[in-house]
Design an enzyme around this catalytic site. Structure first.
Site: not given
Length: 257
Positions: A44, A158
């Protein structure tokens, strides 16, 4: 599919580099500046780097990520087979980035994009003291905290989630406003706002309690004010396999233990 020009980007890890060798052997690739789409190999974090590179282009192109990292939440599964067919069948998701406009105590101005979040963070052991405005109205005259952030739906799983912020559906047209270790007001846990909202932060004591602003990984120190908005002029495009139910994965993160 042969009419679309593909470029390849790979993280420096051994696994991603080995995968890149395999793909270069099996498919034709062009320079990223001439490509119609980018295939990104990594995790990511590397996908985030690749998307930021797209923001510097006059014409951002779609990005298809394949996971050769750790989590790969925003990535498709890795396979060297039938890549052209996968790209032809891929579904698209638009991701409009945030735009941070920061002014330092010295009067310097910085405009920086962010895909996941914009964070305002204390620079020293002293807690930050921050005024929070929403659409020109002061909603928190003084937030005493380690920091505060604005997260997009793509970034809500996140740093925002680690700070106990809400997970947002990817196409929800919302942003999360989340405090980081708030001390006062102690019971404030953040807000969910329309992505058309203009959010402004002002450091109330920038000399004694200096703060920095971070747009994803890009930092501006000694902040006086920052304003955060969604930049609709330059949307990014992610490509996913049809069976890659990203919204479902984001929703199920709310039940992870």
């Amino acid at each position: 599919m042969s009419e679309r020009l593909m470029a390849l980007a790979a993280s420096p890890t051994d696994a991603a580099q080995a995968a890149a060798v395999e793909l270069r052997r099996r498919y034709e690739w062009v320079d990223p500046r001439k490509a119609d789409l980018i295939v990104a190999l990594g995790g990511d974090g590397f996908l985030l780097q690749t998307l930021h590179a797209m923001l510097d282009r006059h014409r951002p192109v779609p990005v298809f990520g394949m996971n050769l990292g750790t989590v790969g939440f925003l990535m498709n599964s890795w396979s060297p087979d039938l890549l052209e067919a996968r790209l032809l069948a891929a579904k698209t998701i638009k991701v409009p980035p945030l735009r941070m406009e920061a002014v330092t105590v010295e009067g310097e101005r910085h405009t920086v994009p962010a895909i996941n979040e914009v964070s305002l963070l204390r620079e020293t052991r002293q807690a930050a003291s921050i005024e929070v405005c929403v659409d020109g109205r002061v909603v928190l005259p003084e937030l005493v905290c380690d920091g505060v952030l604005v997260a997009t739906p793509a970034g809500s799983t996140a740093y925002n989630f680690s700070a106990h912020g809400p997970i947002l559906p990817l196409e929800s047209a919302l942003v999360a406003l989340t405090p980081i270790s708030p001390f006062r007001p102690r019971r404030w846990r953040g807000a969910i706002l329309s992505d058309r909202t203009r959010i402004r932060f002002r450091a109330l004591d920038p000399v004694k309690r200096p703060v920095s602003a971070v747009a994803d990984q890009r930092e501006v120190r000694d902040i006086d004010t920052i304003e955060v908005t969604i930049d609709r002029s330059n949307p990014l495009t992610l490509l996913f396999d049809p069976e890659h139910a990203l919204d479902d994965r984001i929703a199920m993160e709310q039940f992870a233990i």
